[in-house]
Design a protein around this motif. Structure first.
Motif, mmCIF file in Angstrom:
data_model
loop_
_atom_site.group_PDB
_atom_site.id
_atom_site.type_symbol
_atom_site.label_atom_id
_atom_site.label_comp_id
_atom_site.label_asym_id
_atom_site.label_seq_id
_atom_site.Cartn_x
_atom_site.Cartn_y
_atom_site.Cartn_z
ATOM 1 N N TYR A 1 -75.719 -26.952 28.456
ATOM 2 C CA TYR A 1 -75.546 -28.074 27.760
ATOM 3 C C TYR A 1 -76.705 -28.894 27.850
ATOM 4 N N LYS A 2 -77.628 -28.572 28.854
ATOM 5 C CA LYS A 2 -79.183 -29.305 28.689
ATOM 6 C C LYS A 2 -80.132 -28.621 27.827
ATOM 7 N N GLU A 3 -79.669 -27.592 27.267
ATOM 8 C CA GLU A 3 -80.606 -26.937 26.310
ATOM 9 C C GLU A 3 -80.036 -27.161 24.875
ATOM 10 N N GLU A 4 -78.978 -27.932 24.840
ATOM 11 C CA GLU A 4 -78.387 -28.295 23.520
ATOM 12 C C GLU A 4 -78.788 -29.675 22.884
ATOM 13 N N PRO A 5 -79.677 -29.979 22.122
ATOM 14 C CA PRO A 5 -79.996 -31.238 21.699
ATOM 15 C C PRO A 5 -78.792 -31.937 20.880
ATOM 16 N N ASP A 6 -77.817 -31.256 20.375
ATOM 17 C CA ASP A 6 -76.592 -31.752 19.848
ATOM 18 C C ASP A 6 -75.515 -30.991 20.131
ATOM 19 N N LEU A 7 -74.551 -31.792 20.923
ATOM 20 C CA LEU A 7 -73.477 -31.226 21.711
ATOM 21 C C LEU A 7 -72.350 -31.110 20.580
ATOM 22 N N ASN A 8 -72.295 -31.846 19.653
ATOM 23 C CA ASN A 8 -71.393 -31.636 18.495
ATOM 24 C C ASN A 8 -71.657 -30.266 17.791
ATOM 25 N N ALA A 9 -72.814 -30.035 17.467
ATOM 26 C CA ALA A 9 -73.213 -28.841 16.764
ATOM 27 C C ALA A 9 -72.987 -27.525 17.741
ATOM 28 N N ALA A 10 -73.357 -27.866 18.903
ATOM 29 C CA ALA A 10 -72.939 -26.691 19.932
ATOM 30 C C ALA A 10 -71.496 -26.422 19.944
ATOM 31 N N LEU A 11 -70.659 -27.216 20.086
ATOM 32 C CA LEU A 11 -69.272 -26.876 19.990
ATOM 33 C C LEU A 11 -68.736 -26.394 18.757
ATOM 34 N N LYS A 12 -69.469 -26.824 17.664
ATOM 35 C CA LYS A 12 -68.929 -26.332 16.352
ATOM 36 C C LYS A 12 -69.278 -24.743 16.230
ATOM 37 N N ARG A 13 -70.545 -24.607 16.944
ATOM 38 C CA ARG A 13 -70.932 -23.039 17.002
ATOM 39 C C ARG A 13 -70.033 -22.285 17.833
ATOM 40 N N TYR A 14 -69.647 -22.696 18.863
ATOM 41 C CA TYR A 14 -68.472 -21.814 19.744
ATOM 42 C C TYR A 14 -67.240 -21.961 19.530
ATOM 43 N N PHE A 15 -66.817 -22.952 18.658
ATOM 44 C CA PHE A 15 -65.351 -23.264 18.228
ATOM 45 C C PHE A 15 -65.363 -23.600 16.723
ATOM 46 N N PRO A 16 -65.787 -22.536 15.885
ATOM 47 C CA PRO A 16 -65.773 -22.972 14.256
ATOM 48 C C PRO A 16 -64.366 -23.291 13.899
ATOM 49 N N GLU A 17 -63.360 -22.961 14.571
ATOM 50 C CA GLU A 17 -62.041 -23.332 14.205
ATOM 51 C C GLU A 17 -61.484 -24.437 15.026
ATOM 52 N N GLY A 18 -62.250 -25.069 15.958
ATOM 53 C CA GLY A 18 -62.070 -26.201 16.757
ATOM 54 C C GLY A 18 -61.197 -25.723 17.855
ATOM 55 N N ILE A 19 -61.048 -26.865 18.822
ATOM 56 C CA ILE A 19 -60.788 -26.703 20.356
ATOM 57 C C ILE A 19 -59.122 -27.199 20.593
ATOM 58 N N ASP A 20 -58.574 -26.393 21.010
ATOM 59 C CA ASP A 20 -57.091 -26.905 21.163
ATOM 60 C C ASP A 20 -56.857 -27.633 22.681
ATOM 61 N N ILE A 21 -57.560 -26.915 23.530
ATOM 62 C CA ILE A 21 -57.600 -27.324 24.758
ATOM 63 C C ILE A 21 -58.901 -27.801 25.770
ATOM 64 N N TYR A 22 -59.214 -29.340 25.875
ATOM 65 C CA TYR A 22 -60.570 -29.360 26.333
ATOM 66 C C TYR A 22 -60.354 -30.046 28.030
ATOM 67 N N PHE A 23 -60.662 -29.026 28.836
ATOM 68 C CA PHE A 23 -60.316 -29.387 30.383
ATOM 69 C C PHE A 23 -61.708 -30.133 30.879
ATOM 70 N N ASP A 24 -61.479 -31.451 30.748
ATOM 71 C CA ASP A 24 -62.696 -32.367 30.951
ATOM 72 C C ASP A 24 -63.000 -32.813 32.432
ATOM 73 N N ASN A 25 -64.112 -32.057 32.735
ATOM 74 C CA ASN A 25 -64.680 -32.577 34.256
ATOM 75 C C ASN A 25 -65.788 -33.386 34.040
ATOM 76 N N VAL A 26 -66.271 -33.853 33.157
ATOM 77 C CA VAL A 26 -67.398 -34.455 33.140
ATOM 78 C C VAL A 26 -67.342 -35.924 32.262
ATOM 79 N N GLY A 27 -66.774 -36.071 31.319
ATOM 80 C CA GLY A 27 -66.475 -37.297 30.596
ATOM 81 C C GLY A 27 -68.006 -37.539 29.718
ATOM 82 N N GLY A 28 -68.290 -38.684 29.309
ATOM 83 C CA GLY A 28 -69.645 -38.966 28.769
ATOM 84 C C GLY A 28 -69.635 -38.471 27.411
ATOM 85 N N ASP A 29 -70.975 -37.824 27.123
ATOM 86 C CA ASP A 29 -71.469 -37.268 25.871
ATOM 87 C C ASP A 29 -70.747 -36.187 25.608
#
Lengths: 347, 347
Positions: free
Chosen positions: B209-237
């Motif tokens: 994540y430190k190499e991703e200037p845009d986390l939204n774009a990163a997640l869109k790239r890995y999940f073009p159809e979206g995320i069903d389950i997010y197991f959140d260990n960090v909160g924040g951005d």
């Protein structure tokens, strides 16, 4: 008397163009179009005269140019779309005949060409006021029912907090919670609304959030043992304060975020750490996911209404001309109870 | 060889005082106390030698002077408390005898006087590494299991995103999700961790994540159809970005908020409007609410481990002296996998 097939004036409230802020009256304009009082042959549609139109906070989301939501934006240059109660004038759909009453998505105009859709319902006229079919028995009422019973998982004796409690949704949530045996407190933005909550709608307590310098302290006062269920119609500061006052295993039904509206630039929500510490379930929902429960809801609410156990307060404006002001008023807190935007002269 | 009843040195990691920021090594100090290797008669307690001690992010919350949480703060001037694997030296509890191995809450010290408590478990030694009883089979592993199966309601084929995925909890969440037939992507903060996620832990994809200037774009790239389950260990951005990328009826298990830690002054979370538009369930949880499922978890994970279907990576430091640095390292992302704070010399 308008005749079927005749071409008549059709007063409309036109959506002028996309915005990214709270709506203003000037975002809409009144226009007089022409319409033939006839459903075109082969269209499968039916032509209706709109009797009551509903103003709801979610409509603001449709004024943004954002296509990735659960409902598409309004079309600039066309009439605003919303829930209404309408009477069929002419029909090319064998299931609907002139004189039938329906509730469902229609246009902010005198006459609309409608088609069957998921939330279109035929109205059996009885002693329920016709306008209640876009309020108590429409989307707002059903939102309250589905949210309270299906999302909040209420238990007898639990502590329930409702924000925007005098609104179209909130007032029914509070009454359902009381009928369920809960302790219910509502917040609203004027002393008049607080009075209605306590004296007409049967809330145990109510307060004017604008008179509370510290919402956290206010909630602690009304819920010394904490909140089991927060039915959230506003988001923002009230949600932050509620998070601090939730009990362990509390539930937050996220119904609306009128305050921040979180649609464009908005304030972030603090105190989400409470979700972990108190194992809170926070759940967004839309009534449209629960339509299979509509018959049960209808029976329950009509029965309670007829027994005088549920009341419903409407804020009614007359004439399509008043509809833009009614919609804008939702975001400044001017309305008490449901805002039924406009009453168009009946046929 | 230490003899029962003998008075010996007891090295301890002392909690110096309350803080309201990320922990530093100087918030703790090493001290040599004295202890008699004997459980006082009539105390019902037992004296243990601590073998492995666990460092976990939740411990930061216990360093605050805040008594309204699910677990009380540490006591200034006393040893840090945490989960550990210990060996009974002397016992006044008829259920435990010298030589028994136990896992549960103990002190950051060589020897502790312990009592039976809710999460104390007797360890049957077999070919599972002893330290795994505070990791894979301890609070972290059980958090992963309870969170994934009980909070996320996973379905075969769903898209699962795990943040802090190489951490003590995340690595097991990802492996359980893969065993369940899900597509799994993890985020971590170094290329080494990303490599481990993909090549050792079997994640379908992983990113730094430190190499991703845009986390939204990163997640869109890995999940073009979206995320069903997010197991959140960090909160924040990352939570804000995930909210934008959730699918309709998605679920967010809120396990940790290491990033913002939301404990004192912190950044608010935007994009919560997605909860409504996408009908998302966001739920905080603690493993301690699911202890009745522990036997099922234990059987499941041990069986999968023995079949080579689950691996577990520990980040082990030797000696109580290294424990403060190990705890502090959790918040700077230095550790890969579980951080087993300290290994005290065995009896």
């Amino acid at each position: 008397m308008k005749m079927e097939g005749e071409t008549v004036d059709n007063k409309q409230v036109i959506f002028k163009g996309f915005i990214d802020r709270i709506p203003r009256e000037t975002d809409m304009e009144l226009k007089i179009g022409k319409i033939e009082l006839k459903a075109p042959k082969g269209s499968g549609a039916f032509l209706v005269k709109n009797l009551y139109l509903s103003c709801d906070p979610y409509m603001r989301g449709r004024m943004r140019e954002y296509y990735d939501s659960y409902i598409p934006p309004f079309v600039p240059g066309q009439a605003i779309q919303g829930f209404g109660v309408s009477k069929v004038v002419d029909s090319d759909d064998p299931d609907f005949k002139p004189g039938d009453l329906v509730s469902g998505l229609t246009g902010w105009e005198e006459f609309s060409l409608m088609r069957k859709h998921e939330q279109l319902r035929r109205i059996q006229q009885d002693d329920i006021p016709l306008s209640y079919h876009v309020g108590l028995l429409g989307m707002a009422g059903f939102t309250a029912y589905a949210g309270f019973y299906e999302v909040c998982s209420p238990e007898i004796g639990e502590n329930v907090f409702v924000s925007a409690a005098s609104g179209a949704v909130g007032q029914l949530v509070g009454q359902l919670a009381k009928l369920h045996g809960c302790y219910v407190v509502g917040s609203a933005g004027t002393s008049q609304k607080v009075d209605i909550l306590k004296n007409k709608l049967g809330f145990d307590q109510a307060f004017n959030y604008k008179e509370e310098p510290d919402l956290n302290a206010a909630l602690k006062r009304y819920f010394p043992e904490g909140i089991d269920i927060y039915f959230d119609n506003v988001g923002g500061d009230m949600l932050e304060a509620a998070l601090l006052n939730m009990r362990i295993h509390g539930r937050i039904a996220v119904c609306g975020m009128v305050s921040s509206s979180s649609l464009s630039v908005s304030k972030g929500i603090h105190n989400l750490f409470s979700l972990i510490a108190k194992r809170i379930r926070m759940q967004g929902f839309l009534q449209s996911d629960y339509l299979h429960l509509y018959p049960r809801f209808f029976e329950n609410v009509v029965s309670n209404y007829k027994q005088g156990k549920i009341v419903y307060i409407e804020d009614m404006s007359e004439g399509l001309e008043s509809a833009p002001a009614a919609l804008v008023g939702l975001f400044s807190g001017k309305n008490v109870g449901r805002s039924t935007g406009a009453v168009v002269e009946p046929l």
